[in-house]
Scaffold this motif. Sequence first.
Motif, PDB file in Angstrom:
ATOM      1  N   ALA A 121       0.929  -1.298   0.016  1.00  0.00           N
ATOM      2  CA  ALA A 121       0.172   0.134  -0.019  1.00  0.00           C
ATOM      3  C   ALA A 121       0.820   1.329  -0.019  1.00  0.00           C
ATOM      4  O   ALA A 121       0.488   2.340  -0.753  1.00  0.00           O
ATOM      5  N   LEU A 122       1.897   1.348   0.824  1.00  0.00           N
ATOM      6  CA  LEU A 122       2.759   2.482   0.846  1.00  0.00           C
ATOM      7  C   LEU A 122       3.696   2.588  -0.468  1.00  0.00           C
ATOM      8  O   LEU A 122       4.157   3.711  -0.848  1.00  0.00           O
ATOM      9  N   LYS A 123       4.149   1.289  -0.867  1.00  0.00           N
ATOM     10  CA  LYS A 123       5.004   1.242  -2.041  1.00  0.00           C
ATOM     11  C   LYS A 123       4.396   1.921  -3.373  1.00  0.00           C
ATOM     12  O   LYS A 123       4.911   2.491  -3.926  1.00  0.00           O
ATOM     13  N   GLY A 124       3.210   1.485  -3.369  1.00  0.00           N
ATOM     14  CA  GLY A 124       2.267   2.036  -4.409  1.00  0.00           C
ATOM     15  C   GLY A 124       2.268   3.766  -4.238  1.00  0.00           C
ATOM     16  O   GLY A 124       1.725   4.355  -5.318  1.00  0.00           O
ATOM     17  N   MET A 125       2.351   4.330  -3.195  1.00  0.00           N
ATOM     18  CA  MET A 125       2.243   5.857  -2.967  1.00  0.00           C
ATOM     19  C   MET A 125       3.817   6.419  -3.064  1.00  0.00           C
ATOM     20  O   MET A 125       3.946   7.688  -2.628  1.00  0.00           O
ATOM     21  N   ALA A 126       4.817   5.512  -3.562  1.00  0.00           N
ATOM     22  CA  ALA A 126       5.975   6.244  -3.631  1.00  0.00           C
ATOM     23  C   ALA A 126       6.548   7.563  -4.219  1.00  0.00           C
ATOM     24  O   ALA A 126       7.369   8.080  -4.078  1.00  0.00           O
ATOM     25  N   GLY A 127       5.656   8.013  -5.339  1.00  0.00           N
ATOM     26  CA  GLY A 127       5.805   9.108  -5.797  1.00  0.00           C
ATOM     27  C   GLY A 127       5.557  10.391  -4.879  1.00  0.00           C
ATOM     28  O   GLY A 127       5.985  11.469  -5.204  1.00  0.00           O
ATOM     29  N   LYS A 128       4.763  10.408  -3.748  1.00  0.00           N
ATOM     30  CA  LYS A 128       4.426  11.300  -3.074  1.00  0.00           C
ATOM     31  C   LYS A 128       5.541  11.592  -2.005  1.00  0.00           C
ATOM     32  O   LYS A 128       6.180  10.944  -1.625  1.00  0.00           O
ATOM     33  N   ALA A 129       5.392  12.742  -1.569  1.00  0.00           N
ATOM     34  CA  ALA A 129       6.292  13.227  -0.308  1.00  0.00           C
ATOM     35  C   ALA A 129       5.467  13.383   0.743  1.00  0.00           C
ATOM     36  O   ALA A 129       4.212  13.564   0.843  1.00  0.00           O
ATOM     37  N   TRP A 130       5.970  13.085   2.043  1.00  0.00           N
ATOM     38  CA  TRP A 130       5.347  13.277   3.362  1.00  0.00           C
ATOM     39  C   TRP A 130       5.312  14.840   3.766  1.00  0.00           C
ATOM     40  O   TRP A 130       6.141  15.331   4.543  1.00  0.00           O
ATOM     41  N   ALA A 131       4.595  15.426   3.221  1.00  0.00           N
ATOM     42  CA  ALA A 131       4.367  16.893   3.407  1.00  0.00           C
ATOM     43  C   ALA A 131       3.529  16.942   4.870  1.00  0.00           C
ATOM     44  O   ALA A 131       3.044  16.057   4.982  1.00  0.00           O
ATOM     45  N   PRO A 132       3.514  17.899   5.178  1.00  0.00           N
ATOM     46  CA  PRO A 132       2.773  18.076   6.555  1.00  0.00           C
ATOM     47  C   PRO A 132       1.188  17.639   6.350  1.00  0.00           C
ATOM     48  O   PRO A 132       0.748  16.922   7.228  1.00  0.00           O
ATOM     49  N   GLU A 133       0.629  18.080   5.406  1.00  0.00           N
ATOM     50  CA  GLU A 133      -0.841  17.891   5.035  1.00  0.00           C
ATOM     51  C   GLU A 133      -1.137  16.326   4.881  1.00  0.00           C
ATOM     52  O   GLU A 133      -2.115  15.783   5.272  1.00  0.00           O
ATOM     53  N   GLU A 134      -0.012  15.677   4.199  1.00  0.00           N
ATOM     54  CA  GLU A 134      -0.122  14.269   4.024  1.00  0.00           C
ATOM     55  C   GLU A 134       0.287  13.567   5.314  1.00  0.00           C
ATOM     56  O   GLU A 134      -0.608  12.549   5.780  1.00  0.00           O
ATOM     57  N   LEU A 135       0.987  14.097   6.187  1.00  0.00           N
ATOM     58  CA  LEU A 135       1.398  13.427   7.440  1.00  0.00           C
ATOM     59  C   LEU A 135       0.130  13.301   8.335  1.00  0.00           C
ATOM     60  O   LEU A 135      -0.311  12.438   9.182  1.00  0.00           O
ATOM     61  N   ASN A 136      -0.735  14.544   8.284  1.00  0.00           N
ATOM     62  CA  ASN A 136      -1.881  14.974   9.019  1.00  0.00           C
ATOM     63  C   ASN A 136      -2.746  13.800   8.771  1.00  0.00           C
ATOM     64  O   ASN A 136      -3.443  13.349   9.579  1.00  0.00           O
ATOM     65  N   HIS A 137      -3.180  13.429   7.414  1.00  0.00           N
ATOM     66  CA  HIS A 137      -3.997  12.728   7.001  1.00  0.00           C
ATOM     67  C   HIS A 137      -3.835  11.348   7.475  1.00  0.00           C
ATOM     68  O   HIS A 137      -4.363  10.250   7.977  1.00  0.00           O
ATOM     69  N   TRP A 138      -2.379  10.868   7.379  1.00  0.00           N
ATOM     70  CA  TRP A 138      -1.811   9.574   7.728  1.00  0.00           C
ATOM     71  C   TRP A 138      -1.993   9.485   9.257  1.00  0.00           C
ATOM     72  O   TRP A 138      -2.637   8.250   9.538  1.00  0.00           O
ATOM     73  N   LEU A 139      -1.706  10.208  10.023  1.00  0.00           N
ATOM     74  CA  LEU A 139      -1.725  10.189  11.434  1.00  0.00           C
ATOM     75  C   LEU A 139      -3.046  10.260  11.992  1.00  0.00           C
ATOM     76  O   LEU A 139      -3.340   9.594  13.169  1.00  0.00           O
ATOM     77  N   GLU A 140      -4.095  10.860  11.077  1.00  0.00           N
ATOM     78  CA  GLU A 140      -5.568  10.746  11.730  1.00  0.00           C
ATOM     79  C   GLU A 140      -5.931   9.369  11.735  1.00  0.00           C
ATOM     80  O   GLU A 140      -6.682   8.740  12.688  1.00  0.00           O
ATOM     81  N   ASN A 141      -5.814   8.655  10.622  1.00  0.00           N
ATOM     82  CA  ASN A 141      -6.277   7.201  10.468  1.00  0.00           C
ATOM     83  C   ASN A 141      -5.579   6.509   9.428  1.00  0.00           C
ATOM     84  O   ASN A 141      -5.776   6.566   8.138  1.00  0.00           O
ATOM     85  N   PRO A 142      -4.294   5.921   9.745  1.00  0.00           N
ATOM     86  CA  PRO A 142      -3.288   5.257   8.891  1.00  0.00           C
ATOM     87  C   PRO A 142      -4.195   4.273   7.994  1.00  0.00           C
ATOM     88  O   PRO A 142      -3.816   3.939   6.825  1.00  0.00           O
ATOM     89  N   LYS A 143      -5.071   3.247   8.538  1.00  0.00           N
ATOM     90  CA  LYS A 143      -5.786   2.316   7.670  1.00  0.00           C
ATOM     91  C   LYS A 143      -6.530   2.868   6.873  1.00  0.00           C
ATOM     92  O   LYS A 143      -6.975   2.383   5.617  1.00  0.00           O
ATOM     93  N   ALA A 144      -7.366   4.108   7.053  1.00  0.00           N
ATOM     94  CA  ALA A 144      -8.007   4.882   5.823  1.00  0.00           C
ATOM     95  C   ALA A 144      -7.271   5.528   4.855  1.00  0.00           C
ATOM     96  O   ALA A 144      -7.572   5.371   3.696  1.00  0.00           O
ATOM     97  N   TYR A 145      -6.184   5.785   5.198  1.00  0.00           N
ATOM     98  CA  TYR A 145      -5.269   6.830   4.347  1.00  0.00           C
ATOM     99  C   TYR A 145      -4.657   5.577   3.276  1.00  0.00           C
ATOM    100  O   TYR A 145      -4.537   5.988   2.091  1.00  0.00           O
ATOM    101  N   ALA A 146      -4.106   4.529   3.948  1.00  0.00           N
ATOM    102  CA  ALA A 146      -3.511   3.680   2.895  1.00  0.00           C
ATOM    103  C   ALA A 146      -3.989   2.246   3.296  1.00  0.00           C
ATOM    104  O   ALA A 146      -3.198   1.563   4.103  1.00  0.00           O
ATOM    105  N   PRO A 147      -5.111   2.036   2.841  1.00  0.00           N
ATOM    106  CA  PRO A 147      -5.778   0.541   3.146  1.00  0.00           C
ATOM    107  C   PRO A 147      -4.765  -0.621   2.691  1.00  0.00           C
ATOM    108  O   PRO A 147      -4.154  -0.548   1.694  1.00  0.00           O
ATOM    109  N   GLY A 148      -4.499  -1.499   3.716  1.00  0.00           N
ATOM    110  CA  GLY A 148      -3.773  -2.436   3.349  1.00  0.00           C
ATOM    111  C   GLY A 148      -2.217  -2.393   4.047  1.00  0.00           C
ATOM    112  O   GLY A 148      -1.448  -3.117   3.932  1.00  0.00           O
ATOM    113  N   ASN A 149      -2.006  -1.160   4.680  1.00  0.00           N
ATOM    114  CA  ASN A 149      -0.648  -0.812   5.265  1.00  0.00           C
ATOM    115  C   ASN A 149      -0.448  -1.769   6.554  1.00  0.00           C
ATOM    116  O   ASN A 149      -1.206  -2.241   7.035  1.00  0.00           O
ATOM    117  N   LYS A 150       0.749  -2.094   6.807  1.00  0.00           N
ATOM    118  CA  LYS A 150       1.176  -2.807   8.130  1.00  0.00           C
ATOM    119  C   LYS A 150       0.902  -2.149   9.469  1.00  0.00           C
ATOM    120  O   LYS A 150       1.241  -2.799  10.494  1.00  0.00           O
TER     121      LYS A 150
END
Length: 173
Positions: A121-150
């Motif tokens: 799930a995260l390898k498929g997002m490899a072109g993106k950067a961990w900008a603060p907004e992206e980290l915000n969405h990730w930290l809010e709910n990792p399973k919803a942000y990238a379904p199938g992550n570990k």
Amino acid sequence: MFDTMTFTKVLGAVCGSLLVFLLGNWAADALYSMDGGHGGEETQAYSIAVEGGDAAGGAAADAGPAFAEVFAAADAAKGEKVFAKCKACHKVDGTDGTGPHLNGVVGRQIAAAAGFGYSDALKGMAGKAWAPEELNHWLENPKAYAPGNKMSFAGLPKIEDRANLIAWLATQQ
């Protein structure tokens, strides 16, 4: 002074008092029951109409401030305290734990920490950067942000905690 008859009377008084207390409790529960006779389902007794109140306006009021506003006022010292929830899996000393190290994570490409085995799930997002907004969405709910992550962490529900944590992580290079 304390013979068998006195002891029996005291024990009888204690048992009788307990029985009266239990019967009073049972009666109070029967009289002042909160389930309203609906088997535990709570119902609202009445509604108060609010002028100009619609569902869309109520949802917008509950949304709270935008992440950019909260992040601008974030406190990195408080973020270090929030990081205590992350320490079980992540490190900031450049070594990987159960999760990848978080040195320089703000601005780093997703799934780019060398030597760590990322989920597909995260390898498929490899072109993106961990900008603060992206980290915000990730930290809010990792399973919803990238379904199938570990990552088994449920997320941080408070926007202030997420902003403070990201501000602190930005200082960890």
